[in-house]
Enzyme design. Structure first.
Site, PDB file in Angstrom:
ATOM      1  CB  SER A  54     106.767 -14.981  38.291  1.00  0.00           C
ATOM      2  OG  SER A  54     106.316 -15.014  36.949  1.00  0.00           O
ATOM      3  CD  GLU A 191     112.474  -8.507  38.035  1.00  0.00           C
ATOM      4  OE1 GLU A 191     112.799  -9.485  37.326  1.00  0.00           O
ATOM      5  OE2 GLU A 191     111.701  -8.604  39.012  1.00  0.00           O
TER       6      GLU A 191
HETATM    7  O1  KIV Z   1     109.409 -14.874  36.015  1.00  0.00           O
HETATM    8  C1  KIV Z   1     109.003 -13.774  35.614  1.00  0.00           C
HETATM    9  O2  KIV Z   1     107.829 -13.445  35.666  1.00  0.00           O
HETATM   10  C2  KIV Z   1     109.999 -12.842  35.092  1.00  0.00           C
HETATM   11  C3  KIV Z   1     109.540 -11.452  34.781  1.00  0.00           C
HETATM   12  C4  KIV Z   1     109.388 -10.690  36.028  1.00  0.00           C
HETATM   13  C5  KIV Z   1     110.441 -10.770  33.820  1.00  0.00           C
HETATM   14  O3  KIV Z   1     111.133 -13.188  34.932  1.00  0.00           O
END
Ligand code: KIV
Length: 273
Positions: A54, A191
């Site tokens: 992310s 998720e």
């Molecule tokens: O990349 C991320 O932040 C994630 C979380 C949403 C679990 O995979």
């Protein structure tokens, strides 16, 4: 006055998480991508820090997680690792760094562990990644799984809506979770799936299940740090709780600074040499 040094915090390991599940203690997990914020959340006592892909959205402003590279993930992970004294640090394998075959998955994992000093890796997918999971673990690298809404597959899903609502997809998710546990994953992220399904999966597995948008019946929770701190004001899905409004606080602080500079209020006599 002498100050008693505080005892060094006991490090969280994959075994700590297993024990936490056994004694019904919830696991707290947040993302971090840089030294300064990682230091604060580690000091606050977070159990697990995820250097999530992310970062592609939050740090680089991309629309999806797809563009971030392995080199960029290693850069973020090594910044986080330098800050952390207690938490377990897990790093996402980015899109394109493991889907080819299990050798590619192993090589990417080794690069992350060697070049950043991280403690574990996370990858997305079920049955199709089990061979890679086994190969990575055979090299001594702990692996966290990720099912449900897996953002690296956004173009296959076509939407960020709740997953596994239909029976067929829910059954596949239950099967995939079991296979990931059998392959040796030490934990699993679920998720954006129905709470009832997530509760059932958590109850059926020995390994801890960490939810994001998966309800309260799992073994722990994860959120994206910038979302829960309110730095990112444009993202507010139902599952997200905002604990601060840092967008406004930072905005107001910067606005005040600009005014002080323009009006020569800053610096004052005590703020100069
Ligand atoms: O990349 C991320 O932040 C994630 C979380 C949403 C679990 O995979």
């Amino acid at each position: 006055m002498s100050v008693t040094p505080s005892r060094p915090a006991k490090r969280v390991t994959v075994h700590t998480l297993e024990e936490m599940k056994q004694r019904n203690e919830k696991i707290s997990m947040l993302t971090a991508y840089d030294f300064s914020l990682a230091r604060i959340i580690d000091d606050a006592g977070i159990d697990v820090i995820l250097v999530g892909d992310s970062a592609s959205n939050v740090m680089a402003g991309h629309e999806t997680t797809l563009p971030i590279t392995l080199d960029q993930m290693i850069y973020h992970a090594s910044s986080v690792i330098r800050a952390v004294k207690r938490a377990l640090v897990v790093v996402d394998l980015p899109f394109g760094s493991y889907q080819g075959n299990s050798k590619e998955a192993l090589n990417s994992s080794i690069r992350i562990m060697k070049e950043s000093g991280a403690h574990a890796i996370k990858l997305e997918g079920g049955e199709e990644v089990c061979e890679s999971v086994k190969r990575i673990i055979s090299a001594g690298v702990p692996v966290m799984g990720h099912l449900g809404l897996t953002p690296q597959s956004i173009y296959k899903f076509g939407t960020y809506a709740v997953r596994a609502v239909e029976k067929e997809e829910a059954d596949k998710l239950v099967r995939d979770a079991q296979l990931l546990q059998e392959a040796g994953c030490f934990a699993l992220v679920l998720e954006k799936i129905p709470a009832e399904l997530a509760t059932k999966v958590a109850a059926s597995l020995k390994i801890p299940v960490i939810g994001i948008g998966a309800g309260a019946g799992v073994d722990g929770q994860v959120l994206v740090l910038h979302d829960m701190l309110g730095i990112n004001k444009d993202f507010s899905p139902r599952f997200m709780r905002r604990y601060l409004n840092l967008y406004q606080s930072i905005h107001d602080g910067v606005h005040q600074y600009i005014n002080d500079v323009k009006s020569s209020e800053f610096p004052n006599e005590n703020e100069q040499y």
